[in-house]
Design a protein around this motif. Structure first.
Motif, PDB file in Angstrom:
ATOM      1  N   ALA A 110       0.828  -1.202   0.000  1.00  0.00           N
ATOM      2  CA  ALA A 110       0.000   0.000   0.000  1.00  0.00           C
ATOM      3  C   ALA A 110       0.866   1.256   0.000  1.00  0.00           C
ATOM      4  O   ALA A 110       2.089   1.207   0.143  1.00  0.00           O
ATOM      5  N   SER A 111       0.204   2.407  -0.136  1.00  0.00           N
ATOM      6  CA  SER A 111       0.920   3.681  -0.211  1.00  0.00           C
ATOM      7  C   SER A 111       1.409   4.167   1.140  1.00  0.00           C
ATOM      8  O   SER A 111       2.206   5.097   1.216  1.00  0.00           O
ATOM      9  N   GLU A 113       4.354   0.992  -1.418  1.00  0.00           N
ATOM     10  CA  GLU A 113       3.976   0.800  -2.822  1.00  0.00           C
ATOM     11  C   GLU A 113       4.914  -0.197  -3.503  1.00  0.00           C
ATOM     12  O   GLU A 113       5.297  -0.028  -4.655  1.00  0.00           O
ATOM     13  N   THR A 114       5.267  -1.230  -2.760  1.00  0.00           N
ATOM     14  CA  THR A 114       6.193  -2.254  -3.242  1.00  0.00           C
ATOM     15  C   THR A 114       5.571  -3.611  -2.953  1.00  0.00           C
ATOM     16  O   THR A 114       5.457  -4.015  -1.794  1.00  0.00           O
ATOM     17  N   ARG A 115       5.163  -4.301  -3.987  1.00  0.00           N
ATOM     18  CA  ARG A 115       4.464  -5.568  -3.797  1.00  0.00           C
ATOM     19  C   ARG A 115       5.420  -6.751  -3.911  1.00  0.00           C
ATOM     20  O   ARG A 115       6.192  -6.857  -4.876  1.00  0.00           O
TER      21      ARG A 115
END
Length: 398
Positions: free
Chosen positions: A36-37, A178-180
């Motif tokens: 998520a952000s 923001e890194t999946r």
């Protein structure tokens, strides 16, 4: 691009952040990955904020010793976070009042639930209807009695996450939002996290604390993990700029062939978190008008005045539950490089400090007798026998 560290953590909710702080404070380099952000936008953001000792059924029985230890850790843990972050997290310490609105429910509490409360390591005090309403005058006139669970606490999970974010920033945890993470793998020499975009993080150990999605990264857990959707909303008591109630309040109410579980958790600025619905196996975190109406109906039955307080925010979230509603903590691979820290259901806030301690013990390979018992209770390869009361909601988190 390749990044290296001692420990990589996948999942930036309260569990992942608590672990990151603990591991970093012990001198290890840590990279925390969150899709998520911002950290804490999943189940942690949706949590009601109760630090439970007895209200949730899974607190009782074999998990009660772990619950007790986490409750004991909480004051010092919050003080430690405040000392590093400069963020004080107000805590409501009046306890939880669980009430009955008819004689049948009071009998159930006395005959089925009270013996379990008395067998736990926490206090319980029986209340008459008059005593319950003297503690919380806005309770319905239909209340026939109840119990005070004085060791339970409550806080605002968003404020707790704010303290954790600042703590990790000041402590030097490398946070990547923001890194999946697409997959985690292990081998004799270490572990790695493959990220969307082709990057990898190489680490001595990878901890997966990705909530209800943990099974996607750890296939061995996929069959024993499930989301449990719930909804809640905030109201504000007119004229109040401090706690609108002195306790958090819970009830189980049956009417017209349906059962509701109203749960009211006061905030220190005049707001009241009102919940909660319970949809096992539902993975869509979208709040609905039907969910809001259901909450409002049961909450008004428990405390009629709440129906007139203005609504400020309505949300939904997904509790990350194991099949037996007990956390899953420990190694899940033959190389002892991948650690699960998930499955807390509605007890993520409650068990955050204890979970961080348990993961630290797993990484160190050393544990005293109490820690060893807790890790045995939460071991990933246990037989997952569903709780007899698994259909009863965890009131702490939607």
């Amino acid at each position: 691009m390749r990044e290296t560290c001692d420990v990589a953590i996948v999942g930036g909710g309260v569990i992942g952040c608590a672990i990151a702080h603990r591991i970093r404070s012990e001198g290890r380099s840590v990279v925390l990955v969150e899709a998520a952000s911002q950290l804490g936008l999943g189940a942690s953001d949706a949590a009601m904020g109760g630090i439970l000792t007895q209200t949730e059924s899974s607190c009782l029985g074999r998990l009660s010793s772990v619950i007790k230890h986490s409750r004991d850790l909480y004051p010092a843990w919050l003080a430690e976070l405040a000392g590093i972050s400069g963020v004080e997290v107000p805590v409501l310490d009046g306890g939880d009042i669980q009430v009955a609105l008819d004689d049948e429910e009071m009998t159930r509490l006395e005959t089925e639930i009270l013996p379990q409360w008395e067998a736990s390591p926490f206090r319980v005090e029986q209340l008459t209807a008059v005593e319950a309403r003297s503690l919380e005058p806005l309770l319905s006139e239909a209340v026939v009695g109840g119990f005070l669970l004085p060791d339970e606490l409550a806080l605002d999970p968003r404020e707790l996450m704010g303290a954790l974010r600042r703590t990790m920033e000041r402590a030097g945890v490398a946070v990547r939002v923001e890194t999946r993470a697409l997959r985690v793998e292990s081998g004799p020499g270490g572990a790695r996290v493959e990220l969307r975009g082709g990057e990898t993080i190489h680490a001595e150990t990878v901890v997966v604390a990705a909530g209800h999605l943990s099974g996607l990264l750890l296939p061995a857990l996929d069959a024993v993990m499930l989301p449990i959707k719930g909804e809640a909303y905030n109201v504000r008591r007119p004229g109040f700029t401090t706690y609108p109630l002195r306790h958090h309040v819970f009830a189980e109410i049956s009417s017209g062939g349906r059962t509701g579980y109203p749960y009211l958790v006061p905030r220190h600025d005049g707001r009241l978190a009102v919940g909660v619905t319970y949809e096992e196996g539902v993975g869509d975190p979208t709040p609905t008008a039907a969910g809001r109406d259901e909450i409002a109906r049961w909450a008004a039955t428990l405390m009629p005045a709440v129906a007139d307080w203005p609504v400020e925010r309505h949300w939904a979230g997904l509790r990350p539950a194991s099949a037996d509603h007990i956390p899953i903590i420990g190694y899940v691979d033959d190389h002892r490089r991948l650690v699960a820290a998930t499955g807390h259901a509605g007890l993520g806030i409650t068990l955050a400090p204890a979970t961080a301690e348990l993961v630290s013990a797993v990484l160190d390979g050393r544990a005293d007798e109490e820690i060893a018992r807790s890790l045995e209770i939460c071991r990933p390869d246990r037989a997952f026998t569903p709780l007899r009361t698994a259909s009863t909601p965890a009131p702490t988190a939607p």
